[in-house]
Design a protein around this motif. Sequence first.
Motif, PDB file in Angstrom:
ATOM      1  N   LEU B 109     -34.268  16.602 -41.026  1.00 40.27           N
ATOM      2  CA  LEU B 109     -32.921  17.284 -41.566  1.00 40.27           C
ATOM      3  C   LEU B 109     -31.684  16.964 -40.858  1.00 40.27           C
ATOM      4  O   LEU B 109     -30.804  16.756 -41.589  1.00 40.27           O
ATOM      5  CB  LEU B 109     -33.197  18.944 -41.279  1.00 40.27           C
ATOM      6  N   ALA B 110     -31.753  16.819 -39.432  1.00 41.42           N
ATOM      7  CA  ALA B 110     -30.489  16.702 -38.749  1.00 41.42           C
ATOM      8  C   ALA B 110     -29.746  15.115 -38.735  1.00 41.42           C
ATOM      9  O   ALA B 110     -28.601  15.412 -38.809  1.00 41.42           O
ATOM     10  CB  ALA B 110     -30.609  16.757 -37.299  1.00 41.42           C
ATOM     11  N   ILE B 111     -30.594  14.286 -39.654  1.00 42.29           N
ATOM     12  CA  ILE B 111     -29.818  13.009 -40.084  1.00 42.29           C
ATOM     13  C   ILE B 111     -29.810  12.728 -41.608  1.00 42.29           C
ATOM     14  O   ILE B 111     -29.374  11.562 -42.079  1.00 42.29           O
ATOM     15  CB  ILE B 111     -30.748  11.855 -39.264  1.00 42.29           C
ATOM     16  N   ASN B 112     -29.811  13.839 -42.047  1.00 43.94           N
ATOM     17  CA  ASN B 112     -29.770  13.636 -43.750  1.00 43.94           C
ATOM     18  C   ASN B 112     -28.655  14.401 -44.254  1.00 43.94           C
ATOM     19  O   ASN B 112     -28.660  15.792 -44.007  1.00 43.94           O
ATOM     20  CB  ASN B 112     -31.028  13.998 -44.401  1.00 43.94           C
ATOM     21  N   LEU B 113     -27.666  13.776 -44.750  1.00 37.94           N
ATOM     22  CA  LEU B 113     -26.332  14.466 -45.324  1.00 37.94           C
ATOM     23  C   LEU B 113     -26.558  15.720 -46.288  1.00 37.94           C
ATOM     24  O   LEU B 113     -26.291  17.036 -45.989  1.00 37.94           O
ATOM     25  CB  LEU B 113     -25.621  13.493 -45.661  1.00 37.94           C
ATOM     26  N   VAL B 114     -27.403  15.195 -47.274  1.00 41.22           N
ATOM     27  CA  VAL B 114     -27.514  16.128 -48.190  1.00 41.22           C
ATOM     28  C   VAL B 114     -28.384  17.360 -47.821  1.00 41.22           C
ATOM     29  O   VAL B 114     -27.850  18.781 -48.079  1.00 41.22           O
ATOM     30  CB  VAL B 114     -28.220  15.630 -49.578  1.00 41.22           C
ATOM     31  N   ALA B 115     -29.563  17.160 -46.925  1.00 45.78           N
ATOM     32  CA  ALA B 115     -30.157  18.131 -46.513  1.00 45.78           C
ATOM     33  C   ALA B 115     -29.191  19.117 -45.729  1.00 45.78           C
ATOM     34  O   ALA B 115     -29.329  20.412 -45.677  1.00 45.78           O
ATOM     35  CB  ALA B 115     -31.194  17.666 -45.681  1.00 45.78           C
ATOM     36  N   CYS B 116     -28.561  18.679 -44.772  1.00 47.93           N
ATOM     37  CA  CYS B 116     -27.459  19.118 -43.806  1.00 47.93           C
ATOM     38  C   CYS B 116     -26.310  20.160 -44.595  1.00 47.93           C
ATOM     39  O   CYS B 116     -26.123  21.276 -44.280  1.00 47.93           O
ATOM     40  CB  CYS B 116     -26.704  18.455 -42.997  1.00 47.93           C
ATOM     41  N   LEU B 117     -26.028  19.631 -45.711  1.00 42.88           N
ATOM     42  CA  LEU B 117     -25.138  20.357 -46.804  1.00 42.88           C
ATOM     43  C   LEU B 117     -25.794  21.528 -47.232  1.00 42.88           C
ATOM     44  O   LEU B 117     -25.074  22.693 -46.927  1.00 42.88           O
ATOM     45  CB  LEU B 117     -24.540  19.464 -47.778  1.00 42.88           C
ATOM     46  N   VAL B 118     -27.216  21.294 -47.905  1.00 43.71           N
ATOM     47  CA  VAL B 118     -27.574  22.615 -48.300  1.00 43.71           C
ATOM     48  C   VAL B 118     -28.187  23.464 -47.327  1.00 43.71           C
ATOM     49  O   VAL B 118     -27.714  24.842 -47.451  1.00 43.71           O
ATOM     50  CB  VAL B 118     -28.959  22.060 -49.166  1.00 43.71           C
ATOM     51  N   VAL B 119     -28.516  23.062 -46.051  1.00 45.94           N
ATOM     52  CA  VAL B 119     -29.137  23.987 -45.076  1.00 45.94           C
ATOM     53  C   VAL B 119     -27.799  24.750 -44.663  1.00 45.94           C
ATOM     54  O   VAL B 119     -27.730  25.865 -44.042  1.00 45.94           O
ATOM     55  CB  VAL B 119     -29.995  23.389 -44.090  1.00 45.94           C
ATOM     56  N   GLY B 120     -26.615  24.004 -44.513  1.00 44.54           N
ATOM     57  CA  GLY B 120     -25.525  24.584 -43.846  1.00 44.54           C
ATOM     58  C   GLY B 120     -24.764  25.793 -44.608  1.00 44.54           C
ATOM     59  O   GLY B 120     -24.631  26.842 -44.339  1.00 44.54           O
ATOM     60  N   ALA B 121     -24.950  25.441 -46.133  1.00 37.65           N
ATOM     61  CA  ALA B 121     -24.488  26.481 -47.027  1.00 37.65           C
ATOM     62  C   ALA B 121     -25.281  27.977 -46.800  1.00 37.65           C
ATOM     63  O   ALA B 121     -25.016  28.979 -46.876  1.00 37.65           O
ATOM     64  CB  ALA B 121     -24.264  26.006 -48.347  1.00 37.65           C
ATOM     65  N   VAL B 122     -26.725  27.522 -46.916  1.00 39.14           N
ATOM     66  CA  VAL B 122     -27.575  28.571 -47.012  1.00 39.14           C
ATOM     67  C   VAL B 122     -27.567  29.448 -45.641  1.00 39.14           C
ATOM     68  O   VAL B 122     -27.432  30.680 -45.746  1.00 39.14           O
ATOM     69  CB  VAL B 122     -29.191  28.041 -47.289  1.00 39.14           C
TER      70      VAL B 122
END
Lengths: 262, 187
Positions: B109-122
């Motif tokens: 997760l920590a190196i994937n931009l899209v995953a970070c965006l989603v997890v950050g918002a949630v």
Amino acid sequence: MPDTTWIERRWAATSDYACQFRAVNSPVHRLGAGWKLLMGAFLCAAAIQVREPWSLAIVMAMSLGYYFAARLTLFDLWRDVRFFLIQMVIILGLYCIKYGVSGGLWPGTRTSLQIVLFFIPGIVFIRTTQSSQLMRGLRRIVPYRMAFLIFTCFRFVPVFARELREIALAQRLRGARITARDLLSPGNWQDLFHCLMIPLIVRAIRTADEASLSAEARGFGVRPERSYFDHRLLARSSSADGAIDEARPINRKTGSATPTQP
Amino acid sequence: MKQETTFLWNRFTLREAFLLGFCATFIVLTRAVLRMKFGLPGHSMFFLMFFLLMARGCVPKLGAATLVGLVAGAVSIMLGMGKNGPLILLNFVLPAIVVDGATLFYPRLAINLVACLVVGAVASASKALTGILLDFLMGIDTEIIIRHILITTFFSALFGALGSAMAPAVVRRLQANRLVPAPPASD
């Protein structure tokens, strides 16, 4: 000496930020942390339960009485509750939209005041309880390894604040766009992370390496129970193969170390 | 090669515990700085999400973000930061639990931009749970609770997503310089 208004003098005599510990002598300051938590729980429960104007007035009087009994001022109260103003406006607005101004004014005002009254006991607790008291209380309920980590981080707050200032100054001298005005533009956020955060994290990694090496060299964490480093035992505690066993559980009453296993 | 012994939770070595603790220190420091300089609603999630994901990237073990959240909450209480008093602990722990939960499904997760965006918002939006509980206890109508929470969490989620978006580039750079280990395929 420049002239200062009465308000500026009063503002200067109060806290610098919301929920800051106030070093004054008051009955609430002298209460134990457990009693303050109990009082806070009672006032919070009361704030949740009120529905009528008379009960709201009673709870408000009790909460404000508790607040001012801690010798906190109106300026302190303003600093602490002003963050709730936005919430109050939003809730009042939502009630008025749904029920109209006449129907929504009372429930909106009541709910907004309930939210503020719910947080006042917690604010009083933080404003009247020293960090050292909090730490002593924390030691009783948190395992010692977790407590050690929390206190170490607390101890390193000013260290890394200084590191942050030094790195920021050095990077600004190199042309990094990391001043408060520069950061209003999202295009400069890359500079913030690459010029400031990365060096800070590298510094943290190095500090973690050094601190852990230093602690492990003193035998910290070798035993499951808490142990104390005592240099007086250094000469007497050499083991057969020449290695020095420095970290041994010490009987706090007698001061003698418990014998090691052969 | 010296085998490192675990220090905390039967999982983290002393070095890892210190590093996670320092991430918590940075969260507290940046929270104090932002509060004094900007005072925008939801801004605290910007650096909170960044450092939670950084912690997970630097120490790729389950529970890393949760430990950071716990320590940051405890230090914030001791420093008297935040208007919520002792309840501020939940504001740190809930997003941290979301980050750790997300890495169960996607360890990189920590190196994937899209995953970070989603997890950050949630994760930022998860902070609303305390608000929902409080509003429910106060007896507010369900419809008003939903609207209230939507308004207040919109900015938190926005800042959280923006802060999370900065993490992958920093973690990749640290991994490229071998300062932090690469994440395992699965925990």
